[in-house]
Design a protein around this motif. Structure first.
Motif, PDB file in Angstrom:
ATOM      1  N   LEU A  63      12.545   0.795   2.169  1.00 44.29           N
ATOM      2  CA  LEU A  63      12.420   1.286   3.506  1.00 44.29           C
ATOM      3  C   LEU A  63      13.816   1.508   3.956  1.00 44.29           C
ATOM      4  O   LEU A  63      14.585   0.558   4.258  1.00 44.29           O
ATOM      5  N   GLY A  64      13.961   2.657   4.071  1.00 40.36           N
ATOM      6  CA  GLY A  64      15.737   2.714   4.782  1.00 40.36           C
ATOM      7  C   GLY A  64      15.411   2.610   6.521  1.00 40.36           C
ATOM      8  O   GLY A  64      14.507   3.062   7.025  1.00 40.36           O
ATOM      9  N   THR A  65      16.614   2.162   6.850  1.00 36.04           N
ATOM     10  CA  THR A  65      16.655   1.854   8.442  1.00 36.04           C
ATOM     11  C   THR A  65      17.939   1.978   9.076  1.00 36.04           C
ATOM     12  O   THR A  65      19.208   1.751   8.344  1.00 36.04           O
ATOM     13  N   ASP A  66      17.953   2.410  10.386  1.00 32.56           N
ATOM     14  CA  ASP A  66      19.315   2.535  11.062  1.00 32.56           C
ATOM     15  C   ASP A  66      18.899   2.392  12.335  1.00 32.56           C
ATOM     16  O   ASP A  66      17.778   2.866  12.826  1.00 32.56           O
ATOM     17  N   ILE A  67      20.026   2.221  13.203  1.00 34.59           N
ATOM     18  CA  ILE A  67      19.848   2.385  14.707  1.00 34.59           C
ATOM     19  C   ILE A  67      19.924   3.826  15.323  1.00 34.59           C
ATOM     20  O   ILE A  67      19.503   4.129  16.365  1.00 34.59           O
ATOM     21  N   ALA A  68      20.607   4.702  14.511  1.00 28.73           N
ATOM     22  CA  ALA A  68      20.920   5.991  14.666  1.00 28.73           C
ATOM     23  C   ALA A  68      19.601   6.934  14.653  1.00 28.73           C
ATOM     24  O   ALA A  68      19.066   6.275  13.517  1.00 28.73           O
ATOM     25  N   THR A  69      19.588   8.022  15.371  1.00 28.70           N
ATOM     26  CA  THR A  69      18.510   8.961  14.968  1.00 28.70           C
ATOM     27  C   THR A  69      18.716   9.805  13.895  1.00 28.70           C
ATOM     28  O   THR A  69      20.085  10.212  13.760  1.00 28.70           O
ATOM     29  N   LEU A  70      17.908   9.919  12.834  1.00 27.58           N
ATOM     30  CA  LEU A  70      17.901  10.714  11.680  1.00 27.58           C
ATOM     31  C   LEU A  70      17.304  12.237  12.221  1.00 27.58           C
ATOM     32  O   LEU A  70      16.330  12.179  12.809  1.00 27.58           O
ATOM     33  N   ARG A  71      18.079  13.199  11.948  1.00 21.71           N
ATOM     34  CA  ARG A  71      17.692  14.458  12.309  1.00 21.71           C
ATOM     35  C   ARG A  71      17.480  15.353  11.163  1.00 21.71           C
ATOM     36  O   ARG A  71      18.047  15.284   9.974  1.00 21.71           O
ATOM     37  N   GLU A 107       0.806  -1.112  -0.099  1.00 20.05           N
ATOM     38  CA  GLU A 107       0.039   0.003  -0.110  1.00 20.05           C
ATOM     39  C   GLU A 107       0.972   1.147  -0.014  1.00 20.05           C
ATOM     40  O   GLU A 107       0.417   2.325  -0.648  1.00 20.05           O
ATOM     41  N   LEU A 108       2.374   1.234   0.592  1.00 20.10           N
ATOM     42  CA  LEU A 108       3.035   2.327   0.788  1.00 20.10           C
ATOM     43  C   LEU A 108       3.954   2.392  -0.282  1.00 20.10           C
ATOM     44  O   LEU A 108       4.831   3.388  -0.689  1.00 20.10           O
ATOM     45  N   GLY A 109       3.980   1.541  -1.324  1.00 17.46           N
ATOM     46  CA  GLY A 109       4.841   1.280  -2.431  1.00 17.46           C
ATOM     47  C   GLY A 109       6.118   0.735  -1.926  1.00 17.46           C
ATOM     48  O   GLY A 109       7.172   0.860  -2.867  1.00 17.46           O
ATOM     49  N   ILE A 110       6.249   0.091  -0.937  1.00 18.32           N
ATOM     50  CA  ILE A 110       7.422  -0.624  -0.619  1.00 18.32           C
ATOM     51  C   ILE A 110       7.745  -2.005  -0.754  1.00 18.32           C
ATOM     52  O   ILE A 110       6.505  -2.584  -0.608  1.00 18.32           O
ATOM     53  N   THR A 111       8.949  -2.386  -1.571  1.00 18.15           N
ATOM     54  CA  THR A 111       9.067  -3.764  -1.725  1.00 18.15           C
ATOM     55  C   THR A 111      10.216  -4.414  -0.914  1.00 18.15           C
ATOM     56  O   THR A 111      10.254  -5.785  -0.748  1.00 18.15           O
ATOM     57  N   GLY A 112      11.035  -3.697  -0.139  1.00 23.83           N
ATOM     58  CA  GLY A 112      11.986  -4.109   0.294  1.00 23.83           C
ATOM     59  C   GLY A 112      12.738  -3.100   1.543  1.00 23.83           C
ATOM     60  O   GLY A 112      12.212  -2.103   1.557  1.00 23.83           O
ATOM     61  N   ILE A 113      13.673  -3.681   2.197  1.00 23.48           N
ATOM     62  CA  ILE A 113      14.184  -2.728   2.971  1.00 23.48           C
ATOM     63  C   ILE A 113      15.760  -2.678   2.912  1.00 23.48           C
ATOM     64  O   ILE A 113      16.474  -3.567   2.681  1.00 23.48           O
ATOM     65  N   GLU A 114      16.320  -1.476   3.005  1.00 27.73           N
ATOM     66  CA  GLU A 114      17.674  -1.235   3.119  1.00 27.73           C
ATOM     67  C   GLU A 114      18.115  -1.009   4.588  1.00 27.73           C
ATOM     68  O   GLU A 114      17.842  -0.033   4.866  1.00 27.73           O
ATOM     69  N   PHE A 115      18.972  -2.023   5.123  1.00 25.44           N
ATOM     70  CA  PHE A 115      19.492  -1.581   6.475  1.00 25.44           C
ATOM     71  C   PHE A 115      20.662  -0.425   6.280  1.00 25.44           C
ATOM     72  O   PHE A 115      21.292  -0.592   5.379  1.00 25.44           O
ATOM     73  N   ALA A 116      21.037   0.294   7.412  1.00 26.17           N
ATOM     74  CA  ALA A 116      22.079   0.935   7.582  1.00 26.17           C
ATOM     75  C   ALA A 116      21.883   2.094   6.437  1.00 26.17           C
ATOM     76  O   ALA A 116      23.117   2.614   5.686  1.00 26.17           O
ATOM     77  N   ALA A 117      20.587   2.760   6.211  1.00 23.59           N
ATOM     78  CA  ALA A 117      20.492   3.779   5.026  1.00 23.59           C
ATOM     79  C   ALA A 117      19.531   4.480   5.755  1.00 23.59           C
ATOM     80  O   ALA A 117      18.418   4.244   6.026  1.00 23.59           O
ATOM     81  N   PHE A 118      19.982   5.995   5.939  1.00 26.11           N
ATOM     82  CA  PHE A 118      19.135   7.057   6.277  1.00 26.11           C
ATOM     83  C   PHE A 118      18.199   7.545   5.260  1.00 26.11           C
ATOM     84  O   PHE A 118      17.042   7.873   5.474  1.00 26.11           O
ATOM     85  N   ARG A 119      18.692   7.325   3.755  1.00 28.48           N
ATOM     86  CA  ARG A 119      17.900   7.766   2.843  1.00 28.48           C
ATOM     87  C   ARG A 119      18.123   6.772   1.699  1.00 28.48           C
ATOM     88  O   ARG A 119      19.119   6.914   0.744  1.00 28.48           O
ATOM     89  N   THR A 120      17.614   5.624   1.484  1.00 25.06           N
ATOM     90  CA  THR A 120      17.783   4.436   0.447  1.00 25.06           C
ATOM     91  C   THR A 120      17.638   5.172  -0.773  1.00 25.06           C
ATOM     92  O   THR A 120      16.712   6.092  -1.248  1.00 25.06           O
TER      93      THR A 120
END
Length: 270
Positions: A71-79, A52-65
């Motif tokens: 979907l980008g994700t990281d343990i650190a806070t994005l500001r 529904e969101l148009g997301i097919t996969g996830i990239e880890f360690a990426a603030f902006r895939t």
């Protein structure tokens, strides 16, 4: 005083623990964007939610895939420099991410804050691909196996996992043969500009891959096969790949050219 000493006072490459706070501060400078817009309703959970969101996969360690359907994700806070808002105004820009929330980054990419040491908050068979560039070396092997097991769980049948990481074999061959790799790698790291040039000593240049940047475990191809097999991937469906070559060109294209000199590329199918 030399120009380098003036730019980096007190910098001592022979003291990894002493430099750790400086390197962490450099990494935090990367965790920025122009705008962050939280999406009401929490995180997507299953395949239908992601689609529904148009997301097919996830990239880890990426603030902006770089993947338009990622979907980008990281343990650190994005500001971001935006204006903070009160709770309840979830569609307004905020200044920093928090776990458990999905964000629109700069108006065209999705991001959420995740810790790969924890179970992924997604249903089984939710995603078509998982990608991680130079992440697995930052955690211990037990954490790596647990994360890869979770990645396998959320991948749909026929889905692909692509990993890249510094190749221990490349470092040791470079050290043993003097083939020029270590000198080239040193020049590449110098262009990052986070400190003065590293020492040219071969032993130092091998040690830095273990002792700097928060690295916990360095892999070669066989070691990657081991953790992937421990995580439940079929050994016969684990394969080495070349830079930007793989089962899904759109995922393989996430490889960055900057790291090709030191990287081993691996894929595993579900």
């Amino acid at each position: 005083m030399t120009e380098q000493a003036e730019r980096f006072p007190g910098w001592d490459w022979d003291d990894p623990d002493g430099l750790a706070p400086r390197l962490d501060a450099f990494s935090e400078q990367v965790a920025t964007c122009d705008t962050l817009e939280p999406r009401p309703g929490g995180l997507p959970h299953d395949h239908a939610d992601f689609r529904e969101l148009g997301i097919t996969g996830i990239e880890f360690a990426a603030f902006r895939t770089a993947h338009p359907e990622g979907l980008g994700t990281d343990i650190a806070t994005l500001r971001s420099p935006g204006t903070a808002t009160e709770p309840g105004t979830a569609t307004e820009p905020v200044t920093a991410t928090e776990p458990g929330t999905l964000y629109r980054v700069d108006g065209d990419r999705w991001f959420t804050q995740l810790d790969i040491a924890e179970p992924l908050p997604f249903a089984d068979d939710s995603l078509d691909w998982v990608y991680a560039e130079h992440l697995i070396e930052h955690v211990t092997m037990p954490v790596a196996v647990g994360w890869l097991r979770e990645a396998r769980r959320v991948l749909r049948p026929g889905g692909v996992l692509r990993l890249t990481t510094p190749d221990l074999a490349r470092y040791l061959v470079g050290y043993a043969t003097g083939d020029g790799f270590l000198a080239k790698h040193r020049r590449r790291l110098t262009t990052l500009g986070f400190g003065p040039p590293m020492p040219a000593r071969p032993a130092f240049l091998v040690n830095q891959i273990f002792r700097y940047f928060g690295h916990q475990w360095i892999y070669d191809l066989d070691e990657l096969r081991h953790v992937l097999t421990e995580a439940g991937f079929d050994p016969d469906r684990i394969r080495p790949c070349a830079y930007r070559q793989g089962a899904r060109p759109d995922v393989a294209d996430l490889d960055t050219a900057f790291r090709t000199d030191e990287t081993v590329y691996v894929e595993a199918d579900c």
